[in-house]
Enzyme design. Structure first.
Site, PDB file in Angstrom:
ATOM      1  N   ASN A   1       0.814  -1.219   0.000  1.00  0.00           N
ATOM      2  CA  ASN A   1       0.000   0.000   0.000  1.00  0.00           C
ATOM      3  C   ASN A   1       0.850   1.271   0.000  1.00  0.00           C
ATOM      4  O   ASN A   1       1.670   1.491   0.896  1.00  0.00           O
ATOM      5  CB  ASN A   1      -0.924  -0.019   1.229  1.00  0.00           C
ATOM      6  CG  ASN A   1      -2.143   0.868   1.050  1.00  0.00           C
ATOM      7  OD1 ASN A   1      -2.273   1.563   0.040  1.00  0.00           O
ATOM      8  ND2 ASN A   1      -3.043   0.845   2.025  1.00  0.00           N
TER       9      ASN A   1
ATOM     10  N   HIS B   1     -15.185  -5.326  10.248  1.00  0.00           N
ATOM     11  CA  HIS B   1     -14.854  -4.044  10.870  1.00  0.00           C
ATOM     12  C   HIS B   1     -16.094  -3.236  11.177  1.00  0.00           C
ATOM     13  O   HIS B   1     -16.709  -2.694  10.262  1.00  0.00           O
ATOM     14  CB  HIS B   1     -14.030  -3.200   9.909  1.00  0.00           C
ATOM     15  CG  HIS B   1     -12.631  -3.648   9.769  1.00  0.00           C
ATOM     16  ND1 HIS B   1     -11.615  -2.782   9.469  1.00  0.00           N
ATOM     17  CD2 HIS B   1     -12.065  -4.864   9.899  1.00  0.00           C
ATOM     18  CE1 HIS B   1     -10.485  -3.464   9.405  1.00  0.00           C
ATOM     19  NE2 HIS B   1     -10.725  -4.724   9.658  1.00  0.00           N
TER      20      HIS B   1
ATOM     21  N   ASP C   1      -7.943  -2.572  17.167  1.00  0.00           N
ATOM     22  CA  ASP C   1      -6.624  -2.293  16.583  1.00  0.00           C
ATOM     23  C   ASP C   1      -6.081  -0.982  17.151  1.00  0.00           C
ATOM     24  O   ASP C   1      -6.688   0.078  16.971  1.00  0.00           O
ATOM     25  CB  ASP C   1      -6.780  -2.185  15.060  1.00  0.00           C
ATOM     26  CG  ASP C   1      -5.444  -2.163  14.336  1.00  0.00           C
ATOM     27  OD1 ASP C   1      -4.406  -2.032  15.004  1.00  0.00           O
ATOM     28  OD2 ASP C   1      -5.454  -2.273  13.088  1.00  0.00           O
TER      29      ASP C   1
ATOM     30  N   GLU D   1       1.146  -7.277  11.059  1.00  0.00           N
ATOM     31  CA  GLU D   1       0.770  -6.947   9.676  1.00  0.00           C
ATOM     32  C   GLU D   1       1.888  -6.257   8.910  1.00  0.00           C
ATOM     33  O   GLU D   1       1.879  -6.284   7.675  1.00  0.00           O
ATOM     34  CB  GLU D   1      -0.519  -6.119   9.632  1.00  0.00           C
ATOM     35  CG  GLU D   1      -0.402  -4.740  10.234  1.00  0.00           C
ATOM     36  CD  GLU D   1      -1.729  -3.999  10.262  1.00  0.00           C
ATOM     37  OE1 GLU D   1      -2.753  -4.604  10.617  1.00  0.00           O
ATOM     38  OE2 GLU D   1      -1.740  -2.805   9.936  1.00  0.00           O
TER      39      GLU D   1
ATOM     40  N   HIS E   1      -3.795 -10.730   8.561  1.00  0.00           N
ATOM     41  CA  HIS E   1      -4.192  -9.433   8.037  1.00  0.00           C
ATOM     42  C   HIS E   1      -4.991  -9.634   6.743  1.00  0.00           C
ATOM     43  O   HIS E   1      -4.570 -10.388   5.876  1.00  0.00           O
ATOM     44  CB  HIS E   1      -2.889  -8.681   7.741  1.00  0.00           C
ATOM     45  CG  HIS E   1      -3.034  -7.250   7.344  1.00  0.00           C
ATOM     46  ND1 HIS E   1      -2.043  -6.603   6.635  1.00  0.00           N
ATOM     47  CD2 HIS E   1      -4.016  -6.347   7.549  1.00  0.00           C
ATOM     48  CE1 HIS E   1      -2.414  -5.351   6.433  1.00  0.00           C
ATOM     49  NE2 HIS E   1      -3.595  -5.160   6.974  1.00  0.00           N
TER      50      HIS E   1
ATOM     51  N   ASP F   1      -6.340  -3.502   1.091  1.00  0.00           N
ATOM     52  CA  ASP F   1      -5.157  -3.308   0.243  1.00  0.00           C
ATOM     53  C   ASP F   1      -4.442  -4.630  -0.060  1.00  0.00           C
ATOM     54  O   ASP F   1      -3.439  -4.636  -0.776  1.00  0.00           O
ATOM     55  CB  ASP F   1      -4.190  -2.291   0.862  1.00  0.00           C
ATOM     56  CG  ASP F   1      -3.872  -2.550   2.316  1.00  0.00           C
ATOM     57  OD1 ASP F   1      -4.773  -2.422   3.156  1.00  0.00           O
ATOM     58  OD2 ASP F   1      -2.713  -2.889   2.608  1.00  0.00           O
TER      59      ASP F   1
ATOM     60  N   TRP G   1       1.571   6.351  12.599  1.00  0.00           N
ATOM     61  CA  TRP G   1       0.193   6.369  12.067  1.00  0.00           C
ATOM     62  C   TRP G   1      -0.494   5.048  12.355  1.00  0.00           C
ATOM     63  O   TRP G   1      -0.004   3.990  12.350  1.00  0.00           O
ATOM     64  CB  TRP G   1       0.178   6.621  10.555  1.00  0.00           C
ATOM     65  CG  TRP G   1      -1.239   6.511  10.067  1.00  0.00           C
ATOM     66  CD1 TRP G   1      -2.267   7.380  10.320  1.00  0.00           C
ATOM     67  CD2 TRP G   1      -1.806   5.440   9.292  1.00  0.00           C
ATOM     68  NE1 TRP G   1      -3.431   6.912   9.751  1.00  0.00           N
ATOM     69  CE2 TRP G   1      -3.178   5.724   9.127  1.00  0.00           C
ATOM     70  CE3 TRP G   1      -1.275   4.261   8.745  1.00  0.00           C
ATOM     71  CZ2 TRP G   1      -4.040   4.886   8.412  1.00  0.00           C
ATOM     72  CZ3 TRP G   1      -2.122   3.431   8.048  1.00  0.00           C
ATOM     73  CH2 TRP G   1      -3.510   3.741   7.862  1.00  0.00           C
TER      74      TRP G   1
HETATM   75  C1  GCO Z   1      -5.740  -3.746   9.558  1.00  0.00           C
HETATM   76  C2  GCO Z   1      -4.740  -2.726   9.201  1.00  0.00           C
HETATM   77  C3  GCO Z   1      -5.045  -1.887   8.011  1.00  0.00           C
HETATM   78  C4  GCO Z   1      -3.788  -1.110   7.626  1.00  0.00           C
HETATM   79  C5  GCO Z   1      -3.641  -1.071   6.155  1.00  0.00           C
HETATM   80  C6  GCO Z   1      -2.373  -0.373   5.734  1.00  0.00           C
HETATM   81  O1  GCO Z   1      -5.677  -4.192  10.682  1.00  0.00           O
HETATM   82  O2  GCO Z   1      -6.540  -4.085   8.711  1.00  0.00           O
HETATM   83  O3  GCO Z   1      -4.244  -2.055  10.302  1.00  0.00           O
HETATM   84  O4  GCO Z   1      -6.169  -1.094   8.209  1.00  0.00           O
HETATM   85  O5  GCO Z   1      -3.814   0.168   8.154  1.00  0.00           O
HETATM   86  O6  GCO Z   1      -3.663  -2.381   5.692  1.00  0.00           O
HETATM   87  O7  GCO Z   1      -2.140  -0.552   4.391  1.00  0.00           O
HETATM   88 MG    MG Z   2      -4.149  -3.531  11.893  1.00  0.00          MG
END
Ligand code: GCO
Ligand code: MG
Length: 406
Positions: free
Chosen positions: A41, A126, A214, A266, A316, A320, A406
């Site tokens: 990503n 989610h 998360d 991830e 994960h 993306d 982030w």
């Molecule tokens: C999750 C992840 C995603 C990531 C993303 C970054 O747990 O699904 O944290 O939301 O932020 O895959 O590319």
């Molecule tokens: Mg995550």
């Protein structure tokens, strides 16, 4: 006399049916094709260039059946080891070769990995919203869809935007601009608010629904320990990525203070990113992915190490990671003994059309395709109609302007 089978073509397809995806397609002299996801990503073109410039020229003429040898060739042979770009490129080759092997054998890939260890792959969705009321509505809609496990993210009062709260409920996509947008963070606001959200969710939905959250790498170990302890009454299945994981021993501190289970991985690329975490049982779920952790071959190795140490998988599965990655993950999820959970953020209809696939959702489970190989493909003509669009993940600052994770 039978002539040995060879790889005669390999090409990289970059497409943007709503978001960018990089796909490798390998073709053998018998006309068998295999696909692998190479999407990273916000850094898609780096992997595309790595494949085109450095990997594909070495694949032509190779025996597609030699999956392990090809993996070792690309990993050891590169001299420069690990890292997300290299490991996503290796993953794409590895995944495509498993797809080819399955097609040649006439078997779905999970059969080559030892066969079914369960009836279906439990996935989590989610539920998110700006306010707690929005979150409760979102959780209810996932329960109605049949989900057995639900990740809960919410806006934090006083912060303009928060990670995990999407504009579109089923297809959260954080990579929103060519130049990264900026968001603000306050650990104090977050830590004081989150327990009240889970209290409300438990009150409404009872004690047995699997709930996840998360943290997205934003805390220090002692802060994460406090969060874990404050969430104990709500019995989460896991708190994810509580701290950045470069310092694996940092997780010891969290472990000493809380029984809230921990999931991480991830952004991991190899077994070396989680070897200590697993060996010392500092985590409960390893969340590495096929595409970013070197393909089916290497992720299987990570999961096998995890199985020795009572750590389960939690792969994960954000938007993306393309449907090719999802298909590959499901074969592995179905076969391994220590499967935990699989994330399932749905793709947009346009993405689903570009990547025709046979996996399907029913009753809270995903089921891989029974077709030989991975049971997924890319429609190259359709893919060509969606040209690449630059998009980056956001960056994050504390309220005083300091750069944060982030
Ligand atoms: C999750 C992840 C995603 C990531 C993303 C970054 O747990 O699904 O944290 O939301 O932020 O895959 O590319
Ligand atoms: Mg995550």
């Amino acid at each position: 006399m039978l002539l040995p089978v060879r790889i005669v073509d390999a090409r990289v397809i970059v497409t943007c049916p709503g978001r960018n995806f990089v796909t490798l397609k390998i073709v053998t002299d018998e006309g068998v094709t295999g696909v692998g996801d190479a999407t990273l990503n916000g850094r898609e073109l780096s992997v595309a260039a790595y494949l085109t410039e450095h990997v594909i020229p070495t694949l032509i003429g190779r025996d597609p059946a030699r999956i392990e040898d090809t993996w070792q060739y690309l990993y050891r042979g590169a001299y420069w080891r690990r890292g997300p770009v290299t490991m996503s490129a290796i993953a794409a080759v590895d995944t495509a070769l498993w797809d080819i092997k399955g097609k040649v054998a006439g078997l779905p890939v999970y059969q080559l990995l030892g066969g079914r260890s369960r009836e279906g792959v439990t996935v989590y969705g989610h539920a998110n919203g700006d306010t707690v009321d929005d979150v409760l509505t979102a959780v209810a809609s996932y329960v109605d869809l049949g989900y057995r496990a639900i990740r809960v993210q919410t806006g934090i009062p006083g912060l303009p935007v928060t990670y995990g709260v999407g504009k579109d409920k089923l297809f959260y996509e954080p990579a929103d601009a060519a130049i990264p947008t900026e968001s603000a963070w306050s650990t104090e606001r977050y830590l004081s608010f989150i327990p009240s959200v889970f209290a409300r969710v438990r009150e409404e939905f009872g004690p047995t629904l699997k709930l996840l959250h998360d943290v997205h790498h934003r805390l220090t170990p002692i802060e994460a320990a406090r969060l874990g302890r404050s969430l104990e009454p709500y019995a989460l299945t896991w708190m994810e990525d509580p701290v950045p994981a470069e310092l694996q021993e940092g997780f010891r501190l969290i472990r000493q203070h809380t029984t809230t289970p921990i999931a991480v991985g991830e952004v991991f690329n190899t077994i070396w990113d989680c070897e200590q975490l697993i060996r010392e049982q500092l985590i409960d779920y390893i969340r590495a992915t096929v595409v970013h952790a070197g393909g089916i071959t290497h992720l299987r190795r990570i999961f096998d190490l995890a199985a020795l140490h009572h750590v389960r998988s939690g792969s994960h599965g954000a938007t993306d990671l393309s449907p090719v990655c999802m298909a590959a993950a499901l074969h592995l999820d179905l076969a391994i003994p220590n499967f935990g959970l699989q994330e399932y953020m749905r793709h947009t209809p346009a993405t689903d059309e570009v990547f025709p696939h046979g996996y399907h959702f029913a009753d809270g489970y995903l089921h891989p395709s029974e077709a030989p190989g991975l049971g997924v493909d890319i429609d190259e003509d359709l893919a060509a109609k969606y040209p690449y669009r630059p998009a980056s993940l956001p960056v994050n600052r504390l309220e005083d302007g300091t750069m944060h994770n982030w």
